[in-house]
Design a protein around this motif. Structure first.
Motif, mmCIF file in Angstrom:
data_model
loop_
_atom_site.group_PDB
_atom_site.id
_atom_site.type_symbol
_atom_site.label_atom_id
_atom_site.label_comp_id
_atom_site.label_asym_id
_atom_site.label_seq_id
_atom_site.Cartn_x
_atom_site.Cartn_y
_atom_site.Cartn_z
ATOM 1 N N ARG A 197 2.896 -16.271 -7.115
ATOM 2 C CA ARG A 197 2.149 -15.162 -6.511
ATOM 3 C C ARG A 197 3.153 -14.168 -5.936
ATOM 4 N N THR A 198 3.156 -12.962 -6.484
ATOM 5 C CA THR A 198 4.221 -12.002 -6.191
ATOM 6 C C THR A 198 3.652 -10.662 -5.765
ATOM 7 N N LEU A 199 4.174 -10.163 -4.650
ATOM 8 C CA LEU A 199 3.800 -8.844 -4.139
ATOM 9 C C LEU A 199 5.008 -7.918 -4.228
ATOM 10 N N VAL A 200 4.834 -6.759 -4.841
ATOM 11 C CA VAL A 200 5.852 -5.719 -4.831
ATOM 12 C C VAL A 200 5.503 -4.732 -3.726
ATOM 13 N N VAL A 201 6.455 -4.482 -2.838
ATOM 14 C CA VAL A 201 6.279 -3.482 -1.792
ATOM 15 C C VAL A 201 7.134 -2.281 -2.174
ATOM 16 N N ASP A 202 6.486 -1.179 -2.492
ATOM 17 C CA ASP A 202 7.208 0.031 -2.883
ATOM 18 C C ASP A 202 7.585 0.783 -1.611
ATOM 19 N N ALA A 203 8.869 0.704 -1.249
ATOM 20 C CA ALA A 203 9.351 1.346 -0.024
ATOM 21 C C ALA A 203 10.206 2.568 -0.335
ATOM 22 N N ASP A 204 9.922 3.203 -1.455
ATOM 23 C CA ASP A 204 10.645 4.403 -1.875
ATOM 24 C C ASP A 204 9.637 5.549 -2.001
ATOM 25 N N PRO A 205 9.860 6.663 -1.309
ATOM 26 C CA PRO A 205 8.907 7.789 -1.391
ATOM 27 C C PRO A 205 8.693 8.317 -2.807
ATOM 28 N N GLN A 206 9.649 8.064 -3.707
ATOM 29 C CA GLN A 206 9.465 8.510 -5.093
ATOM 30 C C GLN A 206 8.359 7.735 -5.796
ATOM 31 N N ALA A 207 8.014 6.569 -5.264
ATOM 32 C CA ALA A 207 6.893 5.749 -5.753
ATOM 33 C C ALA A 207 7.031 5.367 -7.222
ATOM 34 N N ASN A 208 8.253 5.168 -7.687
ATOM 35 C CA ASN A 208 8.447 4.811 -9.097
ATOM 36 C C ASN A 208 7.949 3.408 -9.427
ATOM 37 N N ALA A 209 8.076 2.486 -8.484
ATOM 38 C CA ALA A 209 7.539 1.149 -8.732
ATOM 39 C C ALA A 209 6.019 1.191 -8.834
ATOM 40 N N THR A 210 5.404 2.070 -8.050
ATOM 41 C CA THR A 210 3.949 2.216 -8.084
ATOM 42 C C THR A 210 3.478 2.710 -9.447
#
Length: 260
Positions: free
Chosen positions: A33-46
């Protein structure tokens, strides 16, 4: 309790977000069970995972307007994968956190409320050492460092390691280095040299798995998919699946060593 791992490198373009997306997807496929937290304002992971942030994002949680459970999104395509999205308004958190009492610990307190629901939480940091990135390092148990197989990548490592050391000494004494992942590898003399130097200097902290340059890895984010969904037979997909297996094995071994 889930383990929190920050993916960080002050140098941009080293495959940090690509690693966050594809390692997380591979861990999820392997049953974690894996959560990605996108902590970059560019939101590329999102966007790279096919999500948007119209329903709220990490900034809304940092400023206290929403609970983490209100903004965390579940992947419709990959079981065991979730995302806390980001957005350009996260830029505002840099100033706000710097003027807040205990501003370095806001993200730690946020993730402590949800970490029990996941095996791994991967934080994709921005390529800078601002307040949000420091928050990520304070919240994390360890730091995973992608290293591009090019000369200038080595020059930036010293600064990054000094930053990690400062955070460990002053704000998060439990912070450890998860390891170094060699990325964007091609069969050139320079790439081989960088790979050898990192392994000679950091020893077992360097993951055995090497992520090769692969066009499918570059194309996948534009389709909002990790490589596993975009082209499961690609070299990039195989590399990150192997990295996830090695990652799990290392953590299992570490827990056994700790007697857990």
């Amino acid at each position: 309790m889930g383990k929190i791992v920050a993916l960080a490198n002050q140098k941009g373009g080293v495959g940090k977000t690509t690693t966050a997306i594809n390692l997380a997807a591979s861990l999820a496929v392997l049953g974690k069970r894996t959560l990605v937290v996108d902590a970059d304002p560019q939101a590329n992971a999102t966007s790279g995972l096919g999500f948007d942030n119209t329903g709220g994002n990490i900034y809304d949680v940092i400023n206290g307007e929403r609970h983490p459970s209100e903004v965390i999104l579940k992947s419709a395509d990959i079981k065991n994968l979730w995302l806390m999205p980001s957005g350009i308004d996260l830029v505002g958190a840099e100033t706000e956190l710097s003027t807040t009492s205990n501003g370095h610990f806001v993200l730690r307190d946020i993730l402590d409320t949800v970490r029990g629901s996941y095996d791994y939480i991967l934080i994709d940091c921005s390529p800078s050492l601002g307040f949000v990135t420091v928050n990520a390092l304070v919240a994390a148990d360890s730091v995973l460092i992608p290293v591009q197989c090019e000369y200038f990548a080595l020059e930036g490592l010293g600064k990054l390691l000094n930053s990690i050391k400062m955070v460990k000494e002053e704000l998060n004494p439990k912070l450890e280095i998860e390891g170094f992942v060699m990325t964007m590898y091609s069969r050139t003399r320079l790439a081989n040299q960088v790979n050898v130097e990192v392994r000679e200097h950091f020893g077992e902290l360097a993951f055995d798995t090497i992520v090769q340059r692969n066009i499918r890895l570059s194309e996948a984010p534009s389709y909002g998919k990790p490589a596993l969904l975009y082209d499961a037979s690609s070299t990039g997909s195989a590399n990150y699946l192997n990295l996830a297996k090695e990652f799990i094995k290392r953590n299992r071994r570490a827990r056994a060593g700790d007697g857990q």
